[in-house]
Scaffold this motif. Structure first.
Motif, short mmCIF file in Angstrom:
data_model
loop_
_atom_site.label_atom_id
_atom_site.label_comp_id
_atom_site.label_asym_id
_atom_site.label_seq_id
_atom_site.Cartn_x
_atom_site.Cartn_y
_atom_site.Cartn_z
N THR A 102 -49.69 16.70 -8.49
CA THR A 102 -49.43 17.33 -7.19
C THR A 102 -50.03 16.47 -6.09
O THR A 102 -51.16 15.99 -6.20
CB THR A 102 -50.05 18.74 -7.13
N VAL A 103 -49.26 16.29 -5.01
CA VAL A 103 -49.69 15.52 -3.85
C VAL A 103 -49.90 16.48 -2.68
O VAL A 103 -48.98 17.21 -2.29
CB VAL A 103 -48.66 14.44 -3.47
N TYR A 104 -51.10 16.49 -2.15
CA TYR A 104 -51.43 17.28 -0.97
C TYR A 104 -51.28 16.36 0.24
O TYR A 104 -52.06 15.42 0.41
CB TYR A 104 -52.85 17.81 -1.08
N PHE A 105 -50.25 16.61 1.05
CA PHE A 105 -49.91 15.71 2.15
C PHE A 105 -50.43 16.25 3.48
O PHE A 105 -50.12 17.38 3.88
CB PHE A 105 -48.39 15.55 2.23
N LEU A 106 -51.19 15.41 4.18
CA LEU A 106 -51.72 15.74 5.50
C LEU A 106 -51.06 14.79 6.50
O LEU A 106 -51.22 13.58 6.43
CB LEU A 106 -53.24 15.56 5.52
#
Length: 298
Positions: free
Chosen positions: A78-82
């Protein structure tokens, strides 16, 4: 008559200068970092992506809006994109829309004041929001026993850097598997001073105004704390917004394991180039390789 007109114009210019300085002093330089809007530019379904609207309540009474984009097939992680400082998640979606097809869940949020999120943006609020999003993400069953990565672009990279540093130092679980910083400035105070100094109207105030930003937000002082979590720093030699030397400074300050990807695109346009996507995928997939070999940690 001409001299009188000149004096009037000079007085008006000085008044404008004073008003500009007063506004910046009152806002603590926040106006330099945040340019939100509430326009919906595109939604994931327009790109044939499955998605879910997520609404999160913060501890200080704001409501944040985000999108959950599930991986196609069995998730690899999972990639948490900011995202960066302008507009909202809908204008930054294309930066991560390619990841679900590669087997990665994506979660992205709008900071307070952006898009459908309530409130008004400031540095401490945005830092709080980024942690709120990560805490929600790590509680989801779809992320259990799979790698979790932070991907931050520009302002989002500065927020992600601080978040990752604190997460690692507090021994939070689950452990992060990697941090990717794309076009990120080396510190809030440093970039504020640089931007203020580049415009003649604010040049005289670059030092006192930059002092309104707490010095604990300087990424070059925090990035070493992310180790032993691997860090990938991406920066373009043609970045006209955040100069290349910021990426170099972050890489030099980081501890191993670390990687540097030098690119050649405009600011925050990294993923229009397939080769750069592949480099990021290699970084993400390295975690799976380590797990398959039975190695714990990095």
């Amino acid at each position: 008559m001409a001299s009188r007109t000149a004096r009037v114009l000079l007085k008006q210019l000085l008044l404008l200068l004073c008003l500009s300085a007063a506004v910046l002093l009152q806002s603590g330089c926040s106006s330099l970092f945040f340019f939100p809007d509430q326009t919906t530019y595109i939604t994931p379904d327009r790109l044939d992506l499955a998605y879910e609207n997520i609404y999160l309540d913060t501890a200080d009474g704001e409501t944040l809006h985000g999108w959950w984009l599930p991986a196609e097939g069995q998730p690899n992680g999972t990639v948490y994109f900011l995202h960066g400082n302008a507009q909202n998640i809908s204008s930054h979606l294309l930066n991560v829309a390619w990841l679900p097809a590669e087997g990665y869940n994506v979660f992205t949020i709008d900071y307070r004041g952006y898009g459908k999120s309530t409130g008004a943006p400031d540095i401490e609020g945005a830092l709080h929001d980024s942690e709120t999003g990560l805490r929600w993400l790590t509680r989801q069953r779809n992320t259990n026993n799979t790698p979790v990565f932070i991907l931050g672009q520009s302002l989002g990279g500065a927020l992600g850097l601080t978040l990752a540093s604190e997460w690692v130092q507090r021994n939070e679980t689950p452990e992060l598997s990697g941090v990717i910083l794309d076009g990120t400035f080396s510190g809030f105070r440093g970039i504020a001073r640089e931007k203020l100094g580049s415009f003649w109207l604010t040049w005289p105030f670059q030092i006192p105004l930059s002092w309104t930003i707490p010095d604990e937000y300087e990424g070059v002082d925090q990035i070493a704390n992310i180790s032993p979590v691997p860090t990938m720093i991406i920066h373009s030699v043609r970045d006209g917004i955040i100069p290349f030397h910021h990426g170099q400074a972050l890489y030099e300050a980081a501890n191993k394991p670390k990687e540097f990807l030098q690119t050649d695109t405009p600011h925050a346009a990294t993923f229009i180039i397939p080769a750069y996507k592949n480099s990021v995928l290699e970084f993400l997939e390295a975690k799976k390789t380590r797990q398959s070999k039975g190695k714990a940690g990095f």
